[in-house]
Scaffold this active site. Structure first.
Site, short mmCIF file in Angstrom:
data_model
loop_
_atom_site.label_atom_id
_atom_site.label_comp_id
_atom_site.label_asym_id
_atom_site.label_seq_id
_atom_site.Cartn_x
_atom_site.Cartn_y
_atom_site.Cartn_z
NE ARG A 294 137.87 -80.27 -33.50
CZ ARG A 294 137.37 -81.29 -32.82
NH1 ARG A 294 138.13 -82.29 -32.47
NH2 ARG A 294 136.09 -81.30 -32.50
NE ARG B 28 135.29 -89.29 -33.77
CZ ARG B 28 134.28 -89.52 -32.94
NH1 ARG B 28 133.58 -90.63 -33.03
NH2 ARG B 28 133.98 -88.64 -32.02
NE ARG C 279 129.65 -89.62 -28.36
CZ ARG C 279 130.56 -88.66 -28.55
NH1 ARG C 279 131.06 -87.99 -27.55
NH2 ARG C 279 131.00 -88.42 -29.76
CE LYS D 88 136.71 -82.64 -26.42
NZ LYS D 88 136.89 -84.07 -26.72
NE ARG E 260 129.78 -87.81 -33.71
CZ ARG E 260 130.76 -86.95 -33.44
NH1 ARG E 260 130.60 -86.03 -32.54
NH2 ARG E 260 131.90 -87.01 -34.08
#
Ligand SMILES: [Zn+2]
Length: 214
Positions: A86, A168, A125, A13, A157
């Site tokens: 969300r 998630r 990531r 995104k 992260r």
């Protein structure tokens, strides 16, 4: 043009929103970055948000909406929203907010990516600790793990590991399913296959955006 980008964590995104911003001259509102920014600047809304974040709680919709309201009023040329809404309740509140400004949502791009691909992307990531730019381990040359834009160190992260990633994705799917239905019924939802290179995905999104404008 008011656009929302939907997609599970790792769908790309942020990357696609940045490309759309450049191509269409829209403002990119990344809810996660916006929150981090106001917390850092210690604005009154930032202080409110921080109180919840420090207790590990979700920042309430009222604070998020207030934040968004400021951004939308400020940016009249149109936006790409990422990381919000969300859930269904947030989607309705976004509509109310735009309604008050005599605006509406024009297009919702839903990036679809298989779970195995998401996990692979998220595991590698790395995120810039300063500006939030996203990298992937496979695209970093040499040992220097610093941001090409601002030179700050890149970090993984702590919720980007397999078990938490799966969770998630589950949570995302559970909450956004009704959201996708909501936008489909309004006739503004466009599904886009989110696998392949960033350029390929961007071309698919542009096709939908252009056909919307016509
Ligand atoms: Zn950076």
């Amino acid at each position: 043009m008011h656009t929302v980008l939907l997609g599970p964590p790792g769908a790309g995104k942020g990357t696609q929103a940045e490309r759309l911003k450049v191509r269409l001259g829209l403002v990119h509102i990344a809810m996660g970055n916006l929150l981090r920014e106001v917390v850092k600047k210690k604005t009154s809304l930032g202080e409110k948000a921080r109180a919840f974040m420090e207790e590990g709680k979700l920042v309430p919709d009222s604070v998020i909406l207030e934040l968004l309201k400021n951004e939308i009023e400020f940016e009249k040329k149109g936006f790409i929203l990422d990381g919000f809404p969300r859930n269904l309740s947030q989607a309705r509140k976004l509509d109310e907010l735009l309604d008050k400004e005599a605006e509406k949502l024009d297009l919702v791009i839903n990036l679809e990516v298989k779970e195995a691909v998401l996990i692979e992307r998220l595991k590698g990531r790395l995120i810039c600790s300063e500006c939030g730019r996203v990298y992937h381990k496979s695209n970093i040359d040499g040992p220097s793990k610093t941001c090409k834009d601002c030179g700050a160190p890149l970090l993984q992260r702590n919720d980007d590991n397999s078990d938490i990633i799966k969770k998630r994705i589950e949570v995302y799917l559970e909450h956004t399913h009704p959201l996708i239905d909501y936008y489909r019924k309004k006739g503004i939802l466009r599904n886009v296959q989110g696998e392949g290179t960033s350029e390929e995905v961007f071309q698919r999104i542009m096709e939908k955006a252009v056909s919307y404008k016509l």
